[in-house]
Design a protein around this motif. Structure first.
Motif, PDB file in Angstrom:
ATOM      1  N   ILE A  10       0.838  -1.210   0.000  1.00  0.00           N
ATOM      2  CA  ILE A  10       0.000   0.000   0.000  1.00  0.00           C
ATOM      3  C   ILE A  10       0.866   1.251   0.000  1.00  0.00           C
ATOM      4  N   ASN A  11       1.932   1.225   0.813  1.00  0.00           N
ATOM      5  CA  ASN A  11       2.848   2.376   0.862  1.00  0.00           C
ATOM      6  C   ASN A  11       3.522   2.617  -0.485  1.00  0.00           C
ATOM      7  N   GLU A  12       3.900   1.540  -1.163  1.00  0.00           N
ATOM      8  CA  GLU A  12       4.518   1.677  -2.484  1.00  0.00           C
ATOM      9  C   GLU A  12       3.541   2.279  -3.484  1.00  0.00           C
ATOM     10  N   ASN A  15       3.230   5.970  -2.751  1.00  0.00           N
ATOM     11  CA  ASN A  15       4.411   6.705  -3.227  1.00  0.00           C
ATOM     12  C   ASN A  15       4.365   6.918  -4.729  1.00  0.00           C
ATOM     13  N   ILE A  16       3.936   5.871  -5.454  1.00  0.00           N
ATOM     14  CA  ILE A  16       3.804   5.992  -6.910  1.00  0.00           C
ATOM     15  C   ILE A  16       2.733   7.025  -7.264  1.00  0.00           C
ATOM     16  N   ALA A  17       1.633   7.004  -6.497  1.00  0.00           N
ATOM     17  CA  ALA A  17       0.554   7.976  -6.735  1.00  0.00           C
ATOM     18  C   ALA A  17       1.040   9.397  -6.499  1.00  0.00           C
ATOM     19  N   TYR A  18       1.835   9.592  -5.430  1.00  0.00           N
ATOM     20  CA  TYR A  18       2.375  10.918  -5.136  1.00  0.00           C
ATOM     21  C   TYR A  18       3.306  11.400  -6.246  1.00  0.00           C
ATOM     22  N   LEU A  19       4.069  10.454  -6.835  1.00  0.00           N
ATOM     23  CA  LEU A  19       4.965  10.823  -7.940  1.00  0.00           C
ATOM     24  C   LEU A  19       4.168  11.297  -9.148  1.00  0.00           C
ATOM     25  N   PHE A  20       3.044  10.604  -9.421  1.00  0.00           N
ATOM     26  CA  PHE A  20       2.196  11.017 -10.549  1.00  0.00           C
ATOM     27  C   PHE A  20       1.563  12.385 -10.285  1.00  0.00           C
ATOM     28  N   ILE A  21       1.208  12.649  -9.024  1.00  0.00           N
ATOM     29  CA  ILE A  21       0.597  13.929  -8.674  1.00  0.00           C
ATOM     30  C   ILE A  21       1.637  15.041  -8.665  1.00  0.00           C
ATOM     31  N   LEU A  22       2.877  14.705  -8.296  1.00  0.00           N
ATOM     32  CA  LEU A  22       3.917  15.710  -8.118  1.00  0.00           C
ATOM     33  C   LEU A  22       4.201  16.489  -9.399  1.00  0.00           C
ATOM     34  N   PHE A  23       4.245  15.811 -10.524  1.00  0.00           N
ATOM     35  CA  PHE A  23       4.606  16.473 -11.778  1.00  0.00           C
ATOM     36  C   PHE A  23       3.603  17.561 -12.181  1.00  0.00           C
ATOM     37  N   PRO A  24       2.292  17.266 -12.210  1.00  0.00           N
ATOM     38  CA  PRO A  24       1.349  18.362 -12.534  1.00  0.00           C
ATOM     39  C   PRO A  24       1.335  19.471 -11.492  1.00  0.00           C
ATOM     40  N   VAL A  25       1.593  19.123 -10.205  1.00  0.00           N
ATOM     41  CA  VAL A  25       1.644  20.159  -9.174  1.00  0.00           C
ATOM     42  C   VAL A  25       2.812  21.102  -9.424  1.00  0.00           C
ATOM     43  N   ILE A  26       3.972  20.534  -9.807  1.00  0.00           N
ATOM     44  CA  ILE A  26       5.144  21.360 -10.130  1.00  0.00           C
ATOM     45  C   ILE A  26       4.840  22.276 -11.312  1.00  0.00           C
TER      46      ILE A  26
END
Length: 295
Positions: A10-12, A15-26
């Motif tokens: 679940i943690n992995e 983390n993958i979900a956060y990486l996908f969200i991080l790019f559009p947020v940047i």
């Protein structure tokens, strides 16, 4: 042991979900939020790109209300909005209702009608510049076939804005049509069956079923049209350059002229925030009106 593996999995995934969200947020922060903050700062300065920005307080904003060309551009934008928004709504809704019928060719026409949305504004403006030519343009030639002497369109201060509205509706109605089409297909067919049993005609079904059921869809489309109308730039820039006689200079076009033409970035930033407030107010008004119709 199995529980720890599940938690690790679940943690992995998180983390993958956060990486996908991080790019559009940047992208949002770098290309939207930071430029907005910078524009807000520069709106209180006399920044001109070449020299260092000096703080001038509210001088840019007070200057706006003494600027004759600002009110000319505001009037032109208001005229464009009053013509473009109702016409865009009507054309999109009629096209959606026609293509909502179960006909073999409906899918093909959906693609044809949506195609202008995919075309670049430069290519579209080039085509319409030829179509609207007063001497050899196709539109005036067609009018001549029925005995009408076509106007000068882009060369007339009385018709230039109308020409831009016609082009804008042609460019955008395909996307709005698809939104209306989705709304129409979401209406329960049982409502129409009940209306048929009651002997209702086409207009009664539209007035009593279709239009009320499309209230939320209409709100979405009308809001998009209003925002797009106040941000119109490409059409005026490509077709008329704001002329003739400043009859098609719009707010965004005026901001562009001040910012990139006159290098008055501070004043252009102040104009941009005034435009933002105008769009915000009209969006609220549209929301109030639509919510009353929904309720």
């Amino acid at each position: 042991m199995e529980l720890s593996k599940k938690k690790k999995g679940i943690n992995e995934q998180q983390n993958i979900a956060y990486l996908f969200i991080l790019f559009p947020v940047i992208l949002l922060v770098v290309f939207v939020i930071i430029p907005i903050i910078m524009a807000l700062y520069y709106s209180f300065t006399d920044y001109n790109i070449i020299e260092k920005a000096n703080w001038v307080g509210f001088s840019n904003f007070t200057r706006i209300f003494q600027d004759e060309f600002f009110f000319i551009s505001l009037r032109n934008t208001a005229v464009y909005t009053l013509l473009y928004v109702p016409l865009g709504l009507i054309v999109s809704l009629i096209a959606a209702m026609l293509l909502n019928r179960k006909v073999r060719t409906s899918s093909m026409f959906r693609v044809f009608f949506y195609f202008p949305v995919l075309c670049s504004s430069v290519a579209t403006a080039t085509i319409w510049y030829w179509l609207l030519n007063p001497q050899y343009g196709l539109l005036n030639q067609l009018l001549g076939l029925i005995g009408i002497n076509g106007p000068a369109w882009l060369y007339s201060s009385n018709w230039a804005m109308t020409a831009i509205v016609i082009m804008s509706v042609w460019m955008s109605f395909g996307g709005n049509m698809m939104i209306f089409l989705a709304g129409l297909q979401g209406i329960n067919p049982a409502l129409y069956e009940a209306a048929d049993i009651e002997g209702a005609n086409g207009w009664q079904k539209f007035k009593g079923i279709t239009w009320p059921q499309l209230s939320k869809t209409t709100f979405l489309v009308s809001t998009q049209l209003v925002i797009g109308a106040f941000q119109v730039f490409d059409q005026a820039y490509m077709l008329t350059k704001g002329g003739p006689g400043n009859s098609t200079i719009t707010l965004v076009y005026y901001i562009y002229n001040k910012g990139f033409g006159g290098l008055e970035m501070g004043y252009a930033s102040a104009l941009s925030f005034i435009l933002f407030m105008i769009i915000f107010v009209f969006s609220l008004i549209n929301m109030r009106i639509t919510n009353k119709e929904i309720n």
